[in-house]
Design an enzyme around this catalytic site. Structure first.
Site, PDB file in Angstrom:
ATOM      1  CD  GLU A 264      -2.779   1.417   2.321  1.00  0.00           C
ATOM      2  OE1 GLU A 264      -3.637   2.290   2.188  1.00  0.00           O
ATOM      3  OE2 GLU A 264      -2.750   0.624   3.271  1.00  0.00           O
TER       4      GLU A 264
ATOM      5  CG  ASP B 119      -3.369  -2.425   4.174  1.00  0.00           C
ATOM      6  OD1 ASP B 119      -2.634  -1.626   4.792  1.00  0.00           O
ATOM      7  OD2 ASP B 119      -4.539  -2.160   3.862  1.00  0.00           O
TER       8      ASP B 119
ATOM      9  CB  ILE C 247      -1.444  -0.133   9.641  1.00  0.00           C
ATOM     10  CG1 ILE C 247      -0.097  -0.345  10.332  1.00  0.00           C
ATOM     11  CG2 ILE C 247      -2.530   0.147  10.675  1.00  0.00           C
ATOM     12  CD1 ILE C 247       0.367   0.830  11.205  1.00  0.00           C
ATOM     13  CG  ASP C 248      -7.139  -3.154   6.127  1.00  0.00           C
ATOM     14  OD1 ASP C 248      -7.288  -2.125   5.450  1.00  0.00           O
ATOM     15  OD2 ASP C 248      -8.018  -4.023   6.248  1.00  0.00           O
TER      16      ASP C 248
ATOM     17  CB  THR D 251      -4.400   3.967   8.561  1.00  0.00           C
ATOM     18  OG1 THR D 251      -3.597   3.005   7.874  1.00  0.00           O
ATOM     19  CG2 THR D 251      -3.493   5.069   9.092  1.00  0.00           C
TER      20      THR D 251
ATOM     21  CG  ASP E   4      -7.640  -2.302   1.303  1.00  0.00           C
ATOM     22  OD1 ASP E   4      -7.034  -1.939   2.316  1.00  0.00           O
ATOM     23  OD2 ASP E   4      -7.887  -1.548   0.348  1.00  0.00           O
TER      24      ASP E   4
END
Length: 272
Positions: free
Chosen positions: A69, A89, A91-92, A94, A218
């Site tokens: 990402e 990802d 930190i999905d 955020t 994601d």
């Protein structure tokens, strides 16, 4: 090419290490930057966690490629080839991370010849580690998980998101779908993380989930986890799932997925 056993062992170790960083930093004051809109956030920890994962994998498997990402948001083209490719990802969720709302996760998948072989989604705050390998089932903290057997929308608990886009057309579609669905399902839920929403379906805690405007990072891991738990992932209009379409619908059963797809007002974002 290393075998997928080696890759799986390596990525679990790195995801745990990355999870330690997320857990340690979530309660600290953040100074987020914005990306596509005022509410599309990124922190220094998104970037540091992605670097930790990429550096760790590259040191063991130097020929592997990455679609991440944060790298992609800096302008690197997200091009999927047949080469072993990790889709990350860091930190999905955020927005959740910035607010210390405890539904946030690391999502990572390995694709070989464009087929997903490994999917890992880890929420280090609640210590939920969702894992799947192609053909080997899905697991939560090592215990097998399965989707529910719900086939009808009227009996379904549905995951759905508002998303971070402020595009008027997208907002109109989101509100239209909310208005339509609220009387057709038993209830709706939203965790603020596409990967965790999908894992709730895999777990059998929810029965269906859809979202427009997400990216491959994601949903790549979540798609495998849902399928290995016995569920289905399709395009929200009812066709086959396309990783780069920025559209996803997953459900416990194909009957439920198709019923939901027929109700939805569709939205087609620009492809990845």
């Amino acid at each position: 090419m290393a075998n997928t056993d080696e890759c799986y062992i390596a990525v679990l170790h790195l995801v745990k290490e990355a999870g330690f960083v997320v857990k340690e930093k979530i309660n600290q004051p953040q100074d987020p930057m914005t990306k596509s809109s005022e509410i599309d956030l990124v922190t220094e920890w998104d970037q540091k966690v992605e670097k930790l994962l990429i550096d760790g994998i590259s040191s063991k498997f130097p020929d592997h490629k990455f679609i991440g990402e944060e790298g992609t948001s800096l302008g690197n083209k997200a091009e999927l080839t047949n080469a072993p490719t990790w889709i990350i990802d860091p930190i999905d969720g955020t927005m959740n991370f910035v607010h210390a709302f405890p539904h946030t996760c690391i999502s990572i998948a390995l694709l070989v010849n464009k087929i997903t072989e490994i999917g890992v989604v880890y929420n280090p705050i609640s210590e939920q580690l969702f894992t799947a390998r192609r053909g080997q089932g899905a697991f939560l903290n090592g215990a097998p998980i399965n989707v529910s057997d719900v086939k009808e929308l009227s009996k379904a608990l549905l995951m759905m998101e508002m998303g971070t886009s402020r595009d008027p057309e997208k907002i109109k579609v989101v509100l239209e779908n909310t208005n339509k669905l609220i009387t057709k399902v038993q209830g709706t839920r939203s965790l603020g993380s596409a990967a965790l929403n999908m894992c709730m379906v895999a777990l059998g805690g929810a029965d269906a989930d859809f979202e427009f405007g997400i990216h491959s990072w994601d949903v790549a891991a979540g798609e495998l986890i849902v399928k290995e738990a016995g569920g289905v992932c399709i395009d929200p209009a009812g066709g086959p799932f396309d990783l780069n379409s920025r559209r996803v619908l997953c459900a416990s059963t194909m009957e439920l997925a198709q019923e939901l797809s027929k109700v939805l007002t569709q939205y087609y974002p620009e492809r990845d």
